[in-house]
Write a protein that holds these residues in place. Structure first.
Motif, short mmCIF file in Angstrom:
data_model
loop_
_atom_site.label_atom_id
_atom_site.label_comp_id
_atom_site.label_asym_id
_atom_site.label_seq_id
_atom_site.Cartn_x
_atom_site.Cartn_y
_atom_site.Cartn_z
N TYR A 156 53.33 -22.25 21.88
CA TYR A 156 52.79 -23.22 22.98
C TYR A 156 53.31 -24.19 22.54
O TYR A 156 52.95 -24.63 21.56
N ARG A 157 54.23 -25.89 22.78
CA ARG A 157 54.87 -26.84 22.23
C ARG A 157 53.97 -28.00 23.24
O ARG A 157 54.15 -27.57 24.33
N SER A 158 52.86 -28.68 22.93
CA SER A 158 52.44 -29.67 23.85
C SER A 158 53.85 -31.20 24.13
O SER A 158 54.68 -31.57 22.96
N CYS A 159 53.60 -31.36 24.84
CA CYS A 159 54.35 -32.30 25.70
C CYS A 159 54.69 -33.37 24.88
O CYS A 159 55.91 -34.03 24.73
N VAL A 160 54.14 -34.17 23.81
CA VAL A 160 53.55 -35.36 23.16
C VAL A 160 54.73 -34.97 21.98
O VAL A 160 55.83 -35.71 21.68
#
Ligand code: SF4
Length: 152
Positions: free
Chosen positions: A4-8
């Motif tokens: 999972y990658r953060s939007c940031v």
């Protein structure tokens, strides 16, 4: 499985497109956000400005049943709380709608199902584009497996 990658990590690409139109906030949370902003010198550029512009009623998503929309910095947006670096300036107290995004959570007593907002389904710059596609694909695969099973 992809991690999972953060939007940031993706702001350079999406430029916070989901903050473009502002969001709805429960009036009680809006009061708390207003106090937060008005009590801090780092928000002096916002003091005296309209922070919430529209009013609506929605008892499925907002505990008080009443909500207001975050004002837009310009007539075309973005949300008045979006920083020049595309980060939310009020992140610690951001509206529940923003914290939950892209899941749209109705209240526990609501009859509405939890949904994933598909506003950016076609936008390759949005990381949820991948999440949404993967979710829809797995639903289709599940259905196909069920059909194959019942045909046996
Ligand atoms: S409150 Fe923050 S996270 Fe929510 S739309 Fe505005 S800038 Fe984006």
């Amino acid at each position: 499985m992809k991690p999972y990658r953060s939007c940031v990590t993706n702001l350079h690409a999406c430029k916070a497109n989901c903050c473009k139109n502002g969001v709805w906030v429960d009036v009680e949370q809006a009061k708390m956000i207003e106090e937060y902003v008005n009590s801090r010198p780092e928000f002096s550029d916002l003091h005296g400005k309209t922070l919430f512009a529209e009013y609506d009623e929605d008892s499925d998503y907002f505990p008080s049943g009443k909500c207001v929309g975050t004002a837009l910095a310009t007539p075309d947006g973005p949300c008045v709380f979006l920083g020049a670096d595309y980060k939310c300036r009020i992140y610690p107290v951001r509206p529940h709608f923003c914290a939950d995004y892209p899941f749209m959570h109705p209240l526990a007593e609501s009859q509405l199902p939890v949904m994933i907002d598909n506003m950016f389904e076609e936008d390759p710059n949005c990381i949820y584009h991948e999440l949404l596609s993967a979710t829809l694909k797995s639903i289709e695969e599940e259905k196909a497996a069920e059909r194959a099973k019942s045909a046996q």
